[in-house]
Design a protein around this motif. Structure first.
Motif, PDB file in Angstrom:
ATOM      1  N   ASN A  78       2.976   2.781   2.703  1.00 20.30           N
ATOM      2  CA  ASN A  78       2.176   2.737   3.928  1.00 20.30           C
ATOM      3  C   ASN A  78       2.369   1.401   4.627  1.00 20.30           C
ATOM      4  O   ASN A  78       2.950   1.346   5.705  1.00 20.30           O
ATOM      5  CB  ASN A  78       0.695   3.002   3.615  1.00 20.30           C
ATOM      6  N   GLU A  79       1.903   0.312   4.030  1.00 19.21           N
ATOM      7  CA  GLU A  79       2.073  -0.975   4.716  1.00 19.21           C
ATOM      8  C   GLU A  79       2.032  -2.130   3.742  1.00 19.21           C
ATOM      9  O   GLU A  79       1.784  -1.956   2.557  1.00 19.21           O
ATOM     10  CB  GLU A  79       1.043  -1.153   5.837  1.00 19.21           C
ATOM     11  N   GLU A 134       0.868  -1.181   0.000  1.00 22.29           N
ATOM     12  CA  GLU A 134       0.000   0.000   0.000  1.00 22.29           C
ATOM     13  C   GLU A 134       0.900   1.224   0.000  1.00 22.29           C
ATOM     14  O   GLU A 134       1.821   1.337   0.822  1.00 22.29           O
ATOM     15  CB  GLU A 134      -0.894   0.011   1.241  1.00 22.29           C
TER      16      GLU A 134
HETATM   17 MG    MG Z   1      -3.865  -0.546   5.103  1.00 19.50          MG
END
Ligand code: MG
Ligand code: ATP
Length: 374
Positions: free
Chosen positions: A258-259, A247
């Motif tokens: 993000n992750e 992400e």
């Molecule tokens: Mg997420």
């Protein structure tokens, strides 16, 4: 597959087509995958006995979620069972602090971040990086649970007043002023073959994935390649096997991660109808070390809209209207009991123009949830 949610349910469809035996460890007989898979074990993913009994006789164990404790995964490996992705790789998807440290070590762009233990430390972090600060629990969060945007030390104190579960810790991140969120998915097999899906744009509402457009509209080829390169590098360097979703935030200054998720992901549901090979099929092929399938998109644009639970408890009756209005739309319902805001299904439409597809997808999703009635 450990976990009986909608990801396992949709993986089961791919396993059925391929004629692959597919066993699920579900928490309850009413779980989405337990309702449709015949080889179901009921048990908790954090109960070592239940997991070991489930894995007995499986060639490969993989996951619908990342919550299985590492010692249990190591016990499976010690018994000679192939666990894919392996416990060391999976740890990066289980703990956001672990992930941030590993990504920083391999020079992947991340928001400024720091482990914090008190609101005073959040205030110090904000002194360097500004308010708001994004506070996250390092473990156990999903669908925005475990993520808070705090604007002051008072708000940070309020959030951190809730005790952390298990070995979760607090992570502070700089608030990224993103222009949009993207997802770059890749599949990677144990012998190192990898394929990259087109980079998609995702829209989160209240932390829950609401819409996906594949490929991301107007994304420059440079940024698309750079996102795919980041995802392929993470898959290789962290030794991920199976599907990996990265992400990302797109900002004025480029991409920030993000992750990570090491399993099929909501940002890839479009691929069931929209790609030559779906993320569910490629997850299976990857964990079985089979040659991977073509991830190419089948239309100029593909849109997926999630159906969230609303006021209507019974979803079937919406089919008459939705199908009569749009003969091309594809609907997936997960067999879940409807609760407000819960992901209970999704719709997919393929075509030329993302805005027109979004309008059709949103109409159908809103009709299912009861937000509109015509
Ligand atoms: Mg997420
Ligand atoms: N550093 C940040 N800056 C700005 N927004 C953020 C930041 N971190 C998270 N967000 C927002 O919060 C959403 C949820 O965050 P995150 O993906 O970390 O949580 P999650 O609950 O693990 O999500 P998921 O449902 O994908 O498992 C993101 O999609 C993004 O919209």
């Amino acid at each position: 597959m450990i976990g009986g949610g909608q990801l396992a349910r949709m993986t089961a469809e791919a396993a059925t087509a391929l004629g692959i035996g597919f066993r699920v460890l579900a928490a309850s007989p009413g779980d989405p995958a337990a309702l449709v898979v015949h080889d179901v074990h009921i048990g908790d993913h954090d109960d070592p006995e239940a997991v070991l009994a489930f894995a007995e006789g499986c060639d490969v164990v993989t996951f619908d979620h990342e919550h299985v404790p590492t010692p249990i995964l190591e016990a499976l490996v010690a018994r000679g069972i192939a666990v894919r992705p392996g416990p060391r790789a999976l740890a990066h998807a289980q703990d956001k602090l672990h992930m941030r440290a590993a990504l920083t070590a391999i020079n992947v762009p991340c928001p400024a971040w720091q482990q914090v233990q008190s609101a005073a430390e959040v205030e110090l972090f904000a002194a360097s990086h500004g308010w708001p600060v994004v506070l996250k629990t390092s473990r156990g969060g999903y669908d925005g649970r475990g993520v808070w945007v705090v604007r002051s030390v008072v708000e940070a104190t309020g959030v951190m007043g809730t005790p952390l579960a298990g070995d979760s810790r607090w992570l502070a991140e700089q608030f990224v002023p993103f222009t949009r969120e993207l997802s770059a998915q890749v599949a990677r097999s144990p012998h190192g073959q990898a394929v990259a899906y087109p980079v998609v744009q995702t829209t989160q509402i209240d932390g829950i994935c609401a819409e996906v457009v594949a490929p991301a509209v107007g994304l420059s080829e440079d940024l698309a390649l750079s996102a795919q390169e980041i995802a392929l590098r993470i898959a290789r360097d962290l030794d991920v096997v199976g599907m990996l979703a990265v992400e990302l935030f797109q900002t004025a200054d480029g991409l920030v991660v993000n992750e990570l998720a090491m399993r099929p992901h909501n940002s890839g549901h479009w691929s069931i109808e929209g790609a030559v090979t779906s993320q569910f099929e490629n997850h299976l092929r990857a964990v079985l070390d089979l040659p991977l399938g073509d991830p190419s998109v089948r239309a100029p644009s593909v849109v997926m809209v999630n159906i969230l639970g609303g006021s209507v408890g019974e979803l079937y009756s919406a089919y008459r209207h939705v199908f009569a209005r749009d003969a091309e739309i594809k609907v997936h319902l997960y067999g879940k009991e409807v609760r407000p805001g819960r992901k209970v299904g999704h719709v997919t439409v393929l075509g030329d123009d993302a805005d027109a597809l979004l309008a059709r997808g949103r109409h159908a999703a809103d009709y299912f949830s009861g937000a509109i009635d015509e």
